[in-house]
Design an enzyme around this catalytic site. Structure first.
Site, PDB file in Angstrom:
ATOM      1  N   GLY A 171       0.792  -1.208   0.201  1.00 13.91           N
ATOM      2  CA  GLY A 171       0.195  -0.116  -0.044  1.00 13.91           C
ATOM      3  C   GLY A 171       0.998   1.077  -0.115  1.00 13.91           C
ATOM      4  O   GLY A 171       0.720   1.968  -0.987  1.00 13.91           O
ATOM      5  N   ILE A 172       2.054   1.267   0.679  1.00 14.34           N
ATOM      6  CA  ILE A 172       3.049   2.731   1.107  1.00 14.34           C
ATOM      7  C   ILE A 172       3.618   2.922   0.000  1.00 14.34           C
ATOM      8  O   ILE A 172       3.441   3.595  -0.742  1.00 14.34           O
ATOM      9  CB  ILE A 172       3.542   2.634   1.717  1.00 14.34           C
ATOM     10  N   THR A 251      11.307   4.691   4.371  1.00 10.90           N
ATOM     11  CA  THR A 251      10.421   4.837   6.007  1.00 10.90           C
ATOM     12  C   THR A 251       9.994   3.975   6.011  1.00 10.90           C
ATOM     13  O   THR A 251       8.365   3.718   6.963  1.00 10.90           O
ATOM     14  CB  THR A 251       9.413   5.898   5.452  1.00 10.90           C
ATOM     15  N   ALA A 252      10.510   2.330   5.878  1.00 14.73           N
ATOM     16  CA  ALA A 252       9.610   1.120   6.418  1.00 14.73           C
ATOM     17  C   ALA A 252      11.016   0.785   7.234  1.00 14.73           C
ATOM     18  O   ALA A 252       9.902   1.173   8.734  1.00 14.73           O
ATOM     19  CB  ALA A 252      10.584   0.358   5.203  1.00 14.73           C
ATOM     20  N   ARG A 253      12.152   0.397   8.262  1.00 10.44           N
ATOM     21  CA  ARG A 253      12.553   0.160   8.660  1.00 10.44           C
ATOM     22  C   ARG A 253      13.908   0.584   8.855  1.00 10.44           C
ATOM     23  O   ARG A 253      14.459  -0.328   7.752  1.00 10.44           O
ATOM     24  CB  ARG A 253      12.013  -1.755   9.974  1.00 10.44           C
ATOM     25  N   ASP A 277      13.512   7.932   7.894  1.00  9.42           N
ATOM     26  CA  ASP A 277      12.623   7.851   9.134  1.00  9.42           C
ATOM     27  C   ASP A 277      12.911   6.786  10.350  1.00  9.42           C
ATOM     28  O   ASP A 277      12.786   7.143  11.116  1.00  9.42           O
ATOM     29  CB  ASP A 277      11.406   8.192   8.686  1.00  9.42           C
ATOM     30  N   GLU A 282      16.545   1.767  17.346  1.00 10.15           N
ATOM     31  CA  GLU A 282      15.944   3.519  17.693  1.00 10.15           C
ATOM     32  C   GLU A 282      16.342   3.609  19.012  1.00 10.15           C
ATOM     33  O   GLU A 282      15.827   2.725  20.072  1.00 10.15           O
ATOM     34  CB  GLU A 282      14.735   3.555  17.336  1.00 10.15           C
ATOM     35  N   HIS A 300      11.204   8.918  12.804  1.00 11.46           N
ATOM     36  CA  HIS A 300      10.195   7.911  12.620  1.00 11.46           C
ATOM     37  C   HIS A 300       9.193   8.887  12.872  1.00 11.46           C
ATOM     38  O   HIS A 300       8.356   8.497  14.396  1.00 11.46           O
ATOM     39  CB  HIS A 300      10.176   6.831  13.826  1.00 11.46           C
TER      40      HIS A 300
HETATM   41  O1  GLV Z   1       6.278   2.610  11.401  1.00  9.13           O
HETATM   42  C1  GLV Z   1       5.190   2.759  11.783  1.00  9.13           C
HETATM   43  C2  GLV Z   1       4.142   1.813  11.125  1.00  9.13           C
HETATM   44  O2  GLV Z   1       4.516   0.499  11.832  1.00  9.13           O
HETATM   45  O3  GLV Z   1       2.567   2.000  11.393  1.00  9.13           O
END
Ligand code: GLV
Length: 339
Positions: A171-172, A251-253, A277, A282, A300
């Protein structure tokens, strides 16, 4: 009849409800809410073993509850009561939960897909544009009272006509593809499974192999989940296959990238810049990333909007409601779809 045999259900609340109070109130009306007193994992395991959570059938958990419970793994599950049947995670990424260990205990896990797509893709575009344009350098100089700095940041690059490689087309990824199209980017992607041709057409995305994606992208955006197959998927070997001067967006991990290898690739110029991000450890950030002024770093905040955080809470709470009322989940994680 509730899966609890007609008795008032009990729900374990791991974390805080910040926004979706009325949705949560509707759960409190049909279930007793149990909250842990512990402040760390050792205490939590003791509290669980003491029977404090006995009778809970569902747990709602947030990303930040990790600070108290640590990873939801076999050790933690062993301490939790056998009554626990559902873990409703508030977040799209559920790498903090060992799904295999949950499956072994017949515990079903849900996440919050789609709710996060827009805001995470927006953050991805912000990082993409900022990293392409060297905005981090200029912004830091301005705050230091030096306007653009001396010398000023190198000229950036336009997204128009550049190849955006999307690794992970869920989706992202699809949302980001649509947004990047509006900036004139060419979309290539790699995914475990190729999209339906009609979807590919809609987002003008061309499916390529993993190696082709590495070799052809001007910007590489990571949009895939972290699991044992994707940890350090991007490391020294992969950076070497990329175009010199590529921009990386994550923006994932964090742990999908070997951060030490990223720092080396940035230092050598193989990667020209990055917009990040997420980080491997973290809230700690690799000193080599902090020391590099070209990288756009965000702590994040991919879903950090009132609208999205509310949507995510409502989605996860909905899973809790369905669990206690119907004994099933709205969005069970893909690994458990056949359960
Ligand atoms: O990092 C954010 C999520 O996994 O929704």
């Amino acid at each position: 009849m509730s899966p609890n045999g007609g008795k008032q259900a009990k729900v374990l609340l791991l974390g805080v409800i910040e926004h979706a109070h009325s949705a949560w109130d509707s759960v409190s009306e049909i279930a007793d809410i149990v909250m842990p007193k512990s402040t760390n994992r050792a205490e939590f395991i003791e509290e669980a073993k003491s029977g404090a959570f006995e009778g809970c059938t569902a747990a709602y958990r947030t990303f930040d509850s990790f600070e108290i419970t640590g990873r939801v793994d076999a050790e933690l599950l062993e301490a939790l009561p056998r009554s626990l049947r559902f873990i409703c995670h508030n977040g799209a990424g559920y790498d903090q939960v060992d799904v295999q260990a949950c499956t072994a205990r017949d515990i079903r896990v849900s996440n919050t897909p789609t709710a996060v797509d827009d805001s995470t893709a927006d953050t991805g575009m912000f990082l993409l544009l900022g990293a392409l344009r060297n905005l981090a350098v200029g912004m830091a100089a301005l705050r230091a009272g030096k306007w653009r700095g001396v010398p000023p940041p190198a000229l950036g690059h336009d997204p128009e006509g550049k190849v955006l490689g999307i690794l992970g087309m869920g989706g992202i990824g699809r949302n980001m593809a649509k947004k990047a199209l509006a900036f004139g980017m060419k979309i290539r992607y790699h995914n475990r499974t190729q999209l339906d041709p009609s979807v590919e057409k809609e987002i003008e995305a061309e499916y390529v192999s993993f190696d082709e994606l590495l070799a052809e992208s001007d910007v590489l955006s990571l949009n895939l989940p972290l699991n044992k197959n994707t940890r350090h998927l991007i490391s020294k070997h992969e950076f070497a296959k990329m175009k010199r001067g590529i921009v990386i967006v994550n923006t994932a991990r964090g742990a999908i990238i070997d951060e030490t290898a990223l720092v080396e690739a940035l230092d050598s110029g193989q990667v020209s810049s990055a917009g990040l991000d997420v980080y491997e450890q973290e809230p700690n950030v690799h000193p080599g990333l902090l020391a590099n002024p070209r990288i756009l770093l965000v702590p994040h905040m991919g879903t950090w909007t009132v609208e999205t955080e509310t949507k995510m809470e409502e989605w996860a709470i909905n899973n809790v409601r369905m669990a206690i009322e119907q004994g099933r989940l709205r969005s069970i994680v893909p690994e458990q779809r056949d359960m």
